[in-house]
Design a protein around this motif. Sequence first.
Motif, PDB file in Angstrom:
ATOM      1  N   GLU A  82       0.565  -1.007   0.647  1.00  0.00           N
ATOM      2  CA  GLU A  82       0.531  -0.377   0.024  1.00  0.00           C
ATOM      3  C   GLU A  82       1.073   1.245   0.365  1.00  0.00           C
ATOM      4  O   GLU A  82       0.350   2.448   0.265  1.00  0.00           O
ATOM      5  CB  GLU A  82      -1.025   0.156   1.190  1.00  0.00           C
ATOM      6  N   PHE A  83       2.227   1.242   0.297  1.00  0.00           N
ATOM      7  CA  PHE A  83       2.858   2.352   0.260  1.00  0.00           C
ATOM      8  C   PHE A  83       3.796   2.346  -1.331  1.00  0.00           C
ATOM      9  O   PHE A  83       4.299   3.492  -1.270  1.00  0.00           O
ATOM     10  CB  PHE A  83       4.253   2.151   0.724  1.00  0.00           C
ATOM     11  N   SER A  84       2.620   2.252  -2.711  1.00  0.00           N
ATOM     12  CA  SER A  84       3.084   2.536  -4.037  1.00  0.00           C
ATOM     13  C   SER A  84       1.993   2.920  -4.591  1.00  0.00           C
ATOM     14  O   SER A  84       0.707   2.892  -4.272  1.00  0.00           O
ATOM     15  CB  SER A  84       3.137   0.510  -4.329  1.00  0.00           C
ATOM     16  N   LEU A  85       2.716   4.211  -4.462  1.00  0.00           N
ATOM     17  CA  LEU A  85       1.749   5.115  -5.182  1.00  0.00           C
ATOM     18  C   LEU A  85       0.695   4.597  -6.471  1.00  0.00           C
ATOM     19  O   LEU A  85      -0.445   5.010  -6.419  1.00  0.00           O
ATOM     20  CB  LEU A  85       2.795   6.518  -6.058  1.00  0.00           C
ATOM     21  N   VAL A 232       9.223   0.127   1.578  1.00  0.00           N
ATOM     22  CA  VAL A 232       8.225   0.503   0.734  1.00  0.00           C
ATOM     23  C   VAL A 232       7.624  -1.451   0.824  1.00  0.00           C
ATOM     24  O   VAL A 232       6.231  -1.422   0.997  1.00  0.00           O
ATOM     25  CB  VAL A 232       8.769   0.431  -0.146  1.00  0.00           C
ATOM     26  N   GLU A 233       8.290  -2.515   0.331  1.00  0.00           N
ATOM     27  CA  GLU A 233       7.868  -3.484  -0.474  1.00  0.00           C
ATOM     28  C   GLU A 233       7.856  -4.652   0.893  1.00  0.00           C
ATOM     29  O   GLU A 233       8.367  -6.455   0.866  1.00  0.00           O
ATOM     30  CB  GLU A 233       8.789  -4.746  -0.845  1.00  0.00           C
ATOM     31  N   TYR A 234       7.204  -4.332   2.877  1.00  0.00           N
ATOM     32  CA  TYR A 234       7.486  -5.179   3.631  1.00  0.00           C
ATOM     33  C   TYR A 234       6.496  -6.267   3.389  1.00  0.00           C
ATOM     34  O   TYR A 234       6.863  -7.041   3.944  1.00  0.00           O
ATOM     35  CB  TYR A 234       7.103  -3.997   4.779  1.00  0.00           C
ATOM     36  N   ARG A 235       5.533  -6.135   2.377  1.00  0.00           N
ATOM     37  CA  ARG A 235       4.965  -7.429   2.236  1.00  0.00           C
ATOM     38  C   ARG A 235       5.881  -8.900   1.929  1.00  0.00           C
ATOM     39  O   ARG A 235       5.496  -9.195   2.387  1.00  0.00           O
ATOM     40  CB  ARG A 235       3.479  -6.638   1.879  1.00  0.00           C
TER      41      ARG A 235
END
Length: 559
Positions: A82-85, A232-235
């Motif tokens: 969800e951190f991706s714009l 950012v890609e923690y998932r």
Amino acid sequence: MPIQKNHIERRLLIFAFLALAVFVSPLFILGENAHIRVHDNLDSNLAWYKVLAESGQLIGPADAVIPQIINGQLSRNAFGTEFSLIVWLYALFPPMTAYALSQTITRVLAFIGMYLLLKTHFLSGKQWNILAINVGTSLAFAFTPFWPSGMLSTLGMPLALWAFLNIRKKEKMRKSYLVLTLLPFYSSIVLGFFFFLTAMGIFWLIDVIRTKRWNGRFLLSIVFMTLMYAIVEYRLVYSFLFDDEPNSRDEYFHARLSLWRSIRLTYKNFIYGHHHAATIHTLVILPVMILALFIIIRKKIWKKERTFILLFILNIALSAWYAFWFYKGWLPLTERFHFLDTFNFARYHFLRPLVIYVLFALSLKILLVTPWKRTVPILVAAQLIVCSLTNEEIIFQTKPTFKQFFAEDQFNEIKDYIGIPQEDYRVASIGIHPAIAQYNGFYTLDTYNNFYPLTYKNQFRKIIEKELAKNKTIRIYFDEWGGRCYIFTAELGKRYMFKKNSKKRLKNLELNIKPFKEMGGKYIFSAVPIDNAFENNLSLERTFESSSSVWKVYLYKAI
């Protein structure tokens, strides 16, 4: 004189931004009537973003699932961070508006990045012909097709390289770190920047060996951007470290090409490129690069043009690496180290757009000191024309428009005909992408996703096992990849876009409807008629057509 040259540069930049505005304008003017890429776009990601936005799990926990797809067995983590714009663009705007905005952001930043890179580190100078090369090359680069949901994963590499080279020289530190901080929010590490960052690591190591200095600030910048991606890609990081459930990637198999076919693929990739990292270099750039190489050899200016030579060799090496990643000689290693199959290391060729367009600019600079110098503006213009012809509205003119593809009016009619809440039954599709049903709110047993439980893949396989047994192509496609968890049929093969004017019919379909029903399946949306529907325990309920759709949907009910 400097004022005049600054004036030329300003006018060239104004022209470039106007050209970019014209290039993306069909997306805003036509809206849902625009033609855009289907493969790995309309057939997947655009529907995923809509499903995610409506699922209530956009910022859900790591163990959350998306109930609308494959009976809730698809993890929230499979939809990205969800951190991706781009996720928020689709959450805040209608899908086609979000798509147009994303295209604009990507292409503008691609231009700016390549222009800064060339101007600062490769072709500095205020001569009008150098300015024209820098602006023209950058604009052509920004026009190139790219995988839409990859965002700046490939087209953002010049901007990142500009920042890294600044830091390496201890220049523009604040601006450079700002770039390295923000880029991870609009790009993907697995679709480009993993390969770029490892390349930067190799570059740093070569620097150490060559200069016998550690250049800690350069190393620190590489580590910093890597950590930004980890945040950012923690998932993705969580899934890699803690999700040990077997998934569809565990059956992915890539090493199957012979030595000769790998050599042929090297040549093909070098000449034509790859659609996920399109370079559009064959007609203009490639001949110019070869001409520049010939000039270097003839004039024996190897040392002077060392950067060109190194990048030319790298360009060949990237094509070879891509092709030989599929060479069956890897088998002993892939059998021992499973991650070599589950992670696509072939994607180092995603560096090629950056490499090729820098090579183009360097090639044109070399021509400036030869009798070919008068052709330089013509060559720049030619490449701009060639790239502009790859506009989606041109190259996808024969494909469905956004509106025709998702056919909302038609599928609303189907939903109303069925007349029960969509969450109370499951559907699957034949001859059309399940993304269409998903986009329209249906709960599907089929999907296009390369990261879902292996147990579900095996469960779904029971529905189509007789069809897979009849056709080797679809059996290998499903069993050794399985990203498209579709109802494949031997008669249709690997085709899943049968429009309403198709004459195709299914005459000898053999599905196992019992497991379909056990999984909650109640309806099948078929793009072609099924002649032996009764033998498959299917009943034709009704046929649906719409003037705003390219599909004719045969609604079959499992009985």
